[in-house]
Design a protein around this motif. Structure first.
Motif, PDB file in Angstrom:
ATOM      1  N   VAL A 154      -1.069  10.125  -7.327  1.00 27.36           N
ATOM      2  CA  VAL A 154      -1.277  11.524  -7.709  1.00 27.36           C
ATOM      3  C   VAL A 154      -2.692  11.713  -8.224  1.00 27.36           C
ATOM      4  N   TYR A 155      -3.144  10.808  -9.079  1.00 35.03           N
ATOM      5  CA  TYR A 155      -4.506  10.904  -9.619  1.00 35.03           C
ATOM      6  C   TYR A 155      -5.541  10.815  -8.502  1.00 35.03           C
ATOM      7  N   SER A 156      -5.414   9.812  -7.619  1.00 35.58           N
ATOM      8  CA  SER A 156      -6.426   9.612  -6.579  1.00 35.58           C
ATOM      9  C   SER A 156      -6.448  10.768  -5.589  1.00 35.58           C
ATOM     10  N   THR A 157      -5.260  11.315  -5.272  1.00 37.19           N
ATOM     11  CA  THR A 157      -5.202  12.467  -4.370  1.00 37.19           C
ATOM     12  C   THR A 157      -5.854  13.683  -5.011  1.00 37.19           C
ATOM     13  N   THR A 158      -5.557  13.905  -6.282  1.00 36.98           N
ATOM     14  CA  THR A 158      -6.165  15.022  -7.004  1.00 36.98           C
ATOM     15  C   THR A 158      -7.688  14.865  -7.066  1.00 36.98           C
ATOM     16  N   ALA A 159      -8.143  13.643  -7.311  1.00 39.32           N
ATOM     17  CA  ALA A 159      -9.582  13.394  -7.378  1.00 39.32           C
ATOM     18  C   ALA A 159     -10.253  13.677  -6.034  1.00 39.32           C
ATOM     19  N   PHE A 160      -9.592  13.293  -4.954  1.00 37.11           N
ATOM     20  CA  PHE A 160     -10.174  13.557  -3.641  1.00 37.11           C
ATOM     21  C   PHE A 160     -10.309  15.058  -3.402  1.00 37.11           C
ATOM     22  N   TYR A 161      -9.257  15.816  -3.687  1.00 35.94           N
ATOM     23  CA  TYR A 161      -9.309  17.255  -3.433  1.00 35.94           C
ATOM     24  C   TYR A 161     -10.216  17.990  -4.420  1.00 35.94           C
ATOM     25  N   ASP A 162     -10.361  17.453  -5.622  1.00 37.58           N
ATOM     26  CA  ASP A 162     -11.358  18.021  -6.534  1.00 37.58           C
ATOM     27  C   ASP A 162     -12.743  17.927  -5.904  1.00 37.58           C
ATOM     28  N   GLY A 163     -13.005  16.781  -5.250  1.00 40.76           N
ATOM     29  CA  GLY A 163     -14.289  16.616  -4.582  1.00 40.76           C
ATOM     30  C   GLY A 163     -14.420  17.518  -3.367  1.00 40.76           C
ATOM     31  N   GLN A 180     -16.891  12.819   4.744  1.00 40.06           N
ATOM     32  CA  GLN A 180     -18.061  12.072   4.308  1.00 40.06           C
ATOM     33  C   GLN A 180     -18.730  12.718   3.098  1.00 40.06           C
ATOM     34  N   ALA A 181     -18.659  14.035   2.996  1.00 38.28           N
ATOM     35  CA  ALA A 181     -19.252  14.723   1.852  1.00 38.28           C
ATOM     36  C   ALA A 181     -18.575  14.299   0.552  1.00 38.28           C
ATOM     37  N   VAL A 182     -17.323  13.878   0.650  1.00 43.67           N
ATOM     38  CA  VAL A 182     -16.588  13.432  -0.546  1.00 43.67           C
ATOM     39  C   VAL A 182     -16.708  11.919  -0.714  1.00 43.67           C
ATOM     40  N   GLN A 183     -16.549  11.186   0.389  1.00 35.95           N
ATOM     41  CA  GLN A 183     -16.396   9.739   0.314  1.00 35.95           C
ATOM     42  C   GLN A 183     -17.701   8.948   0.286  1.00 35.95           C
ATOM     43  N   ARG A 184     -18.743   9.420   0.965  1.00 39.50           N
ATOM     44  CA  ARG A 184     -19.995   8.671   1.092  1.00 39.50           C
ATOM     45  C   ARG A 184     -19.738   7.300   1.706  1.00 39.50           C
ATOM     46  N   SER A 185     -19.022   7.296   2.823  1.00 37.22           N
ATOM     47  CA  SER A 185     -18.654   6.050   3.491  1.00 37.22           C
ATOM     48  C   SER A 185     -19.821   5.488   4.293  1.00 37.22           C
ATOM     49  N   GLY A 186     -19.786   4.168   4.517  1.00 39.13           N
ATOM     50  CA  GLY A 186     -20.777   3.538   5.364  1.00 39.13           C
ATOM     51  C   GLY A 186     -20.483   3.738   6.845  1.00 39.13           C
ATOM     52  N   PHE A 187     -19.284   4.257   7.153  1.00 32.32           N
ATOM     53  CA  PHE A 187     -18.877   4.486   8.536  1.00 32.32           C
ATOM     54  C   PHE A 187     -18.303   5.898   8.673  1.00 32.32           C
ATOM     55  N   PRO A 188     -19.110   6.909   8.511  1.00 28.98           N
ATOM     56  CA  PRO A 188     -18.614   8.289   8.470  1.00 28.98           C
ATOM     57  C   PRO A 188     -17.966   8.763   9.759  1.00 28.98           C
TER      58      PRO A 188
END
Length: 336
Positions: A154-163, A180-188
């Motif tokens: 629940v926390y991690s999902t909420t944090a993702f959608y907050d971003g 990618q705007a939320v995650q900043r992944s090396g493989f967008p």
């Protein structure tokens, strides 16, 4: 001068003294081996056919007694079924229904599901690249929270959608760009491969596609069953965790959930009803749910397809529900 045919190593070379008998014995063994090969081949073929036949019989028995060969859940879109395991479907249910609760569009659910599929295969794992963990592989060292917080779905999902909420116009962006705007992944670019599957699941779990999500599950293990009170309390706890403190009415082993407060808009009641109904099916493996009723449709573990309630036997049909209400029935030790 020796001839070519008499030179050592050629077929015409004479045998060394004392080897004539050995050669004859070797030839005899070769003949016997050749004679036995057809018999061994025949035995092998018969054995393989017997094993294959037994496998077919087992498979047919499983099909005829309605026991699924493998537990799985699926969401259909454009004539194609997109499968997830029960554990993946359980997490997908939370991720998607959170957007309904937050008043976000279905596109947000698609982005969230595609992100979690790429990052963790929709599993709440406690490992990853460097200190990445959880459904979205968020990193404590990058300010996402503590390990304990991030491992809470629940926390991690909420944090993702907050971003995601801070990304201007995310609903009009490609999935890869928004994620990618939320995650900043090396493989967008990797998020794109999950878009079709995520869209099908998002549409079902936000109630925009009715009767398109189902799960094939084995019967609940009798050894794990508890009292009706405890079973209902487990379901109630899950409703509050994923959906909020919605009004519920308990009827024996069934809980009727009023989904209207999810949006507070009466015209959205049918959609929220289907969102919660398909959420209940997607999470059924974790909550021991055996039946879900919404509108004029019913899903059961025994017959895991959405069936018109009017097609059920009179003693199984149940009372009709108002639009926006969902009846969720759990397995209990108090049955029968």
């Amino acid at each position: 001068m020796s001839s070519v045919f008499g030179a050592p190593g050629h077929q015409g070379a004479p045998s060394a003294p004392g080897q004539e008998g050995t050669s004859l014995h070797a030839q005899g063994r070769d003949v016997r081996r050749r004679r036995h090969r057809p018999l061994r081949l025949a035995v092998t073929v018969v054995t393989v056919l017997a094993v294959a036949s037994a496998g077919v019989v087992i498979a047919l028995n499983r099909l005829t007694d309605h026991t699924p060969v493998a537990e799985r859940c699926s969401a259909e879109a454009d004539g194609q079924a997109w499968h997830l395991s029960p554990a993946q479907a359980d997490n997908a249910a939370l991720i998607a229904v959170t957007t309904v609760r937050r008043g976000m569009p279905a596109r947000a659910a698609t982005i969230g599901l595609a992100t979690a599929l790429q990052e963790s295969r929709l599993l709440n794992i406690d490992y990853g690249d460097r200190d990445s963990i959880g459904l979205f592989q968020q990193r404590p060292s990058q300010g996402w929270g503590t390990i304990e917080q991030i491992m809470d779905p629940v926390y991690s999902t909420t944090a993702f959608y907050d971003g995601l909420d801070t990304v201007d116009g995310y609903e009009d962006l490609p999935v890869t760009v928004a994620a990618q705007a939320v995650q900043r992944s090396g493989f967008p670019d990797a998020y794109a491969q999950h878009e079709s599957r995520s869209r099908a699941w998002a549409s079902a779990l936000t109630g925009n596609s009715e009767g398109t999500l189902s799960c094939e599950l084995v019967a609940v293990d009798p050894a794990t069953l508890v009292s009706v009170e405890d079973s209902n309390e487990t379901l109630r706890t899950r409703v509050v965790r994923d959906l909020g403190d919605l009004p519920v009415t308990v009827e024996g082993a069934s809980t009727v959930v009023d989904t209207t407060p999810l949006t507070g808009v009466p015209s959205e009641a049918r959609r929220t009803g289907w969102a919660v109904a398909q959420w209940a099916v997607a999470s059924a493996d974790a909550t021991d749910v055996v039946r879900v009723d919404v509108g004029d449709s019913t899903w059961t573990r025994e017959d895991p397809v959405w069936t018109p309630s009017s097609d059920l036997p009179a003693d199984e049909a149940g009372a009709a529900l108002p639009v926006g209400q969902v009846r969720i029935t759990v397995a209990t030790a108090d049955e029968g």
